[in-house]
Design a protein around this motif. Structure first.
Motif, PDB file in Angstrom:
ATOM      1  N   VAL B 106      34.822  60.045  56.316  1.00 44.69           N
ATOM      2  CA  VAL B 106      35.887  60.129  57.316  1.00 44.69           C
ATOM      3  C   VAL B 106      37.006  60.974  56.739  1.00 44.69           C
ATOM      4  CG1 VAL B 106      37.516  58.858  58.730  1.00 44.69           C
ATOM      5  CG2 VAL B 106      35.316  57.827  58.158  1.00 44.69           C
ATOM      6  N   SER B 111      41.651  65.373  61.915  1.00 49.83           N
ATOM      7  CA  SER B 111      41.312  64.744  63.195  1.00 49.83           C
ATOM      8  C   SER B 111      40.272  63.646  63.059  1.00 49.83           C
ATOM      9  CB  SER B 111      40.818  65.794  64.212  1.00 49.83           C
ATOM     10  OG  SER B 111      41.787  66.793  64.418  1.00 49.83           O
ATOM     11  N   TRP B 112      40.289  62.969  61.907  1.00 44.78           N
ATOM     12  CA  TRP B 112      39.376  61.850  61.671  1.00 44.78           C
ATOM     13  C   TRP B 112      37.923  62.279  61.858  1.00 44.78           C
ATOM     14  CZ3 TRP B 112      41.145  57.457  59.525  1.00 44.78           C
ATOM     15  CH2 TRP B 112      42.538  57.273  59.547  1.00 44.78           C
ATOM     16  N   ALA B 113      37.585  63.509  61.441  1.00 46.99           N
ATOM     17  CA  ALA B 113      36.194  63.975  61.476  1.00 46.99           C
ATOM     18  C   ALA B 113      35.300  62.958  60.758  1.00 46.99           C
ATOM     19  CB  ALA B 113      36.078  65.336  60.818  1.00 46.99           C
TER      20      ALA B 113
END
Lengths: 110, 126
Positions: B106, B111-113
């Protein structure tokens, strides 16, 4: 630990129709930074889980726009409009606001 | 292409230990760096679904591990940013630890990929 209760446990669907899954948290999921870290994951048999939605309503890259997320207080909803055959599987909500992160018990879309 | 590959799953007896590893590759092609990822272990337990095992934050932020109630004191997560790997040391294994263990990356600042491995199976049985 935060308890997430999903309903229904099993959801029979008709291809092309709408499917909705609910997830209720037993406490607020608002983080001190103001965001709500509630995600939805899809888990198909034999595959890795895949995140569809994060921060309640943001769609991950590559996720079809027929998937959408919404919230009302501590109640969260994943909606699939026009269900397709590839959407069959188990769906989990997951909160990342409080540690430990927790998952709902899953909803089988069949 | 981002890839996370877990290894080390095995069939063990209660009380025994096991070490899982997760090797990451392809992050740079996506503009990401392994060292910026929170590396998390998630397991799929039979009949119970998904459960977070633990997480290790970035080395820059302290590299500390946090664990679920079920494994705290028995499991330890470590990371090697020079090798883009994360490990899960599991001691005193119990029957209820049986499941498929996934490595998840994470990226809170991107962008919290979110990326997952294919999983490795752990079976604890007498």
């Amino acid at each position: 630990d935060v308890l997430l209760t999903q309903s229904p446990a099993s959801l029979p669907v008709t291809l092309g129709q709408v499917a909705s899954i609910s997830c209720r948290a037993n406490e607020s999921l608002v983080h001190r930074d103001g965001y709500i870290y509630l995600s939805w994951f899809q888990h198909r048999p034999g595959q890795s889980p895949r995140r569809l939605i994060y921060k309640v309503a943001s769609r991950d890259s590559g996720v079809p726009d027929r998937f959408s997320g919404d919230a009302s207080d501590n109640d969260f909803t994943l909606t699939i409009t026009r269900v397709e055959a590839e959407d069959l599987g188990i769906y989990y909500c997951c909160q990342g606001t409080h540690w430990p992160w927790t998952f709902g018990q899953g909803t089988r879309v069949e | 292409e981002v890839q996370l590959v877990e290894s080390g799953g095995d069939f063990v007896k209660p009380g025994e230990s096991l070490r899982l590893s997760c090797s990451a590759s392809g992050f740079r092609g996506s503009g990401l760096l392994f060292r910026n990822a929170w590396m998390t272990w998630v397991r799929h337990l039979p009949e119970k679904g998904l459960e977070v095992v633990g997480r290790i934050i970035t080395t820059r932020d302290g590299g500390t591990g946090s664990y679920s109630t079920a494994v705290r004191g028995r499991f330890t997560i470590s990371r090697d940013d020079s090798a883009d790997t994360v490990s899960l040391q599991m001691n005193n294994l119990r029957l209820e630890d049986t499941g498929v263990y996934y490595c998840m990356a994470v990226f809170p600042l991107q962008s919290w990929a979110n990326f997952w491995g294919r999983g490795t199976r752990v079976t604890v049985s007498s």
